[in-house]
Write an enzyme that holds these catalytic residues in place. Structure first.
Site, PDB file in Angstrom:
ATOM      1  N   LYS A 160       0.842  -1.199   0.000  1.00 45.76           N
ATOM      2  CA  LYS A 160       0.000   0.000   0.000  1.00 45.76           C
ATOM      3  C   LYS A 160       0.876   1.248   0.000  1.00 45.76           C
ATOM      4  O   LYS A 160       1.850   1.344   0.762  1.00 45.76           O
ATOM      5  CB  LYS A 160      -0.907  -0.022   1.232  1.00 45.76           C
ATOM      6  CG  LYS A 160      -1.910   1.125   1.292  1.00 45.76           C
ATOM      7  CD  LYS A 160      -2.830   0.957   2.500  1.00 45.76           C
ATOM      8  CE  LYS A 160      -3.866   2.050   2.603  1.00 45.76           C
ATOM      9  NZ  LYS A 160      -4.792   1.860   3.749  1.00 45.76           N
ATOM     10  N   SER A 178      -9.372   2.504   2.605  1.00 50.44           N
ATOM     11  CA  SER A 178      -8.349   3.144   1.809  1.00 50.44           C
ATOM     12  C   SER A 178      -7.391   2.181   1.115  1.00 50.44           C
ATOM     13  O   SER A 178      -6.601   2.572   0.269  1.00 50.44           O
ATOM     14  CB  SER A 178      -7.532   4.087   2.698  1.00 50.44           C
ATOM     15  OG  SER A 178      -6.830   3.367   3.718  1.00 50.44           O
ATOM     16  N   SER A 220     -10.395   0.431   6.659  1.00 55.50           N
ATOM     17  CA  SER A 220      -9.669   0.484   5.391  1.00 55.50           C
ATOM     18  C   SER A 220      -9.085  -0.826   4.907  1.00 55.50           C
ATOM     19  O   SER A 220      -8.633  -0.917   3.773  1.00 55.50           O
ATOM     20  CB  SER A 220      -8.532   1.509   5.501  1.00 55.50           C
ATOM     21  OG  SER A 220      -9.048   2.791   5.743  1.00 55.50           O
TER      22      SER A 220
END
Length: 470
Positions: free
Chosen positions: A91, A160, A184
């Site tokens: 990420k 996210s 997320s």
């Protein structure tokens, strides 16, 4: 059915995710290699990335070098770990020495620290092939990036950890690193048919990402075996956050563990669940009852009711805690750049400006009370179960507001409570609603990560063996 038909309908009984653990025996006997496995991943990325748009950066040359090194170790009979040679996405909130870390914001477009975060250091030490950086929302909050849902490009992949969830759904790589402050990790995992672990708070070292007091590193995979192996190999090398004992458990993934009693949690999400999703979840519970598992909820057990009350305002707690803790970073960015932040992030900043240190102490106290209630409710059952989201992924142009914050990647009403309490959660890809995935999560008390991973594996096996929920 929803107005927009799904281009690639999902069925948990037939979808075949990309896995890694079952490829390792062929690496050992020489009939396959990590380099060949990587090349197959790159072919899928070339084919699907123009629509899915899950990657910010790719380091193909570096990945090929790492895969060749892993292949040499297998040939010599000396692999570094169970994930040696595994291609993995990171990420784009976490630093990587060989790729920029843009954090979903134009303000960080040129940010290239040339360092590895703690989890990335651990993955490289275990032999994992760090292939690229996956898309995140702006600074890991609510404003979305360009990634689309691999099962339907009109729909969100969640956030996210949008890119991390999508690369698993698209079968681009077998594992990716995500993170969660509110919802997320688990929510996008549910939207994208991932197995995902959001571990006990502090169980995996966040490296430089320590500004949020309830941020967790998470692992997205296509298999419960790869999920555990990836997480434990990080923990063996980087441990947990400072002051935390880290992830606890054996190297090998847990075997399926049959629960006797499961506690259904409504949290803030059940009131928002659509009829089709609710019916699908109820059918899943019926499958579990038929398999001999007792199901209880707030109406059957006073401990559960007390816990439901303790977590009833988790989203507001998350909003205030995260806003207060982010305000100093946002203030600096505004001072430095004079703009460049989304309306969503500016709204969070404006809300946080109204908070005083006394207000922050108050929300921390309420969070501590929720954690105490988590410890108490453990006596009510072997684990807790609920949906990973209030329904399937929303459309890309969706905008919903809860607790004064716009959520464009789906409402985290089933997720805030696990972030507030720090409870470990495993998302299972078990439901399909209107052709889109919906996850189911298993949650337990602190440090029960290994146990709930085993329970989750049993639930997945039991439900799918019984023909799913349709």
């Amino acid at each position: 059915m929803r107005d927009n038909p799904v281009s690639n309908p999902y069925d948990p009984r037939t979808f075949q995710p990309l896995t890694f653990h079952d490829a390792v025996p062929a690496f050992i006997d020489g009939s396959d290699s990590p380099r060949a496995y990587l090349e197959r991943c790159l072919e899928v990325i070339a084919d699907r990335e123009p629509v899915v748009r899950a990657w910010v950066s790719l380091n193909e040359a570096g990945a090929r070098d790492a895969a060749d090194a892993a292949a040499a170790r297998y040939k010599a009979g000396r692999p570094l770990s169970a994930i040696d040679g595994m291609p993995i996405g990171i990420k784009d909130l976490f630093m990587t020495r060989d790729m920029p870390t843009k954090m979903g914001s134009p303000l960080y477009e040129k940010n290239f620290p040339r360092q590895d975060s703690a989890c990335v250091q651990a993955l490289r030490a275990a032999g994992a092939v760090v292939l690229g950086k996956t898309v995140t929302t702006e600074l890991g909050m609510s404003h979305p990036g360009p990634t689309t849902n691999p099962f339907s490009p009109q729909h969100s992949p969640g956030g996210s950890s949008s890119g991390s969830a999508a690369v698993i759904a698209a079968r681009m790589v077998p594992a990716a690193i995500g993170s969660q402050v509110v919802g997320s990790c688990i929510r996008p995992a549910g939207f994208c048919a991932n197995y995902a672990l959001k571990p006990t708070m502090g169980a995996l070292h966040r490296g430089e990402r320590l500004a949020f007091s309830q941020s967790h590193i998470g692992v997205h995979t296509g298999s419960p075996i790869d999920m555990w192996r990836t997480a434990i190999e990080i923990a063996k090398r980087a441990g947990g956050d400072p002051g935390y004992p880290g992830l606890i458990g054996p190297d090998e993934a847990p075997a399926p563990l049959r629960p006797s009693r499961l506690v259904v949690i409504e949290a803030e999400g059940w009131a928002h669940v659509d009829d089709a999703t609710g019916a699908s979840f109820e059918r899943l519970l019926d499958r579990l009852r038929a398999a001999g598992v007792e199901i209880v909820g707030r109406r059957e057990d006073a401990l559960v009711e007390a816990f439901e009350q303790a977590i009833a305002d988790s989203l507001a707690l998350c909003r205030d805690i995260c806003g207060y803790e982010l305000r100093w970073t946002l203030h600096n960015l505004i001072e430095q750049h004079g703009g460049g932040l989304s309306d969503s992030l500016m709204t969070r900043h404006e809300l946080s400006q109204r908070m005083t240190p006394s207000d922050y102490r108050d929300v921390l106290l309420r969070r501590e009370q929720a954690k105490q209630a988590l410890a108490a409710v453990a006596a009510a059952g072997d684990a807790m179960i609920c949906l990973s989201s209030v329904g399937p992924a929303p459309l890309m142009d969706n905008a919903g507001v809860d607790s004064g914050v716009e959520h464009t990647t789906g409402l985290p009403a089933f997720n805030g409570w696990t972030s507030v309490t720090g409870a470990p959660a495993v998302s299972l890809p078990l439901l399909a609603v209107d052709g889109l995935p919906v996850g189911v999560q298993v949650v337990g008390p602190l440090h029960s990560d290994y146990r709930i991973a085993g329970i989750g594996r049993w639930i997945a096996d039991a439900v799918l063996a019984a023909g799913g929920t349709d």
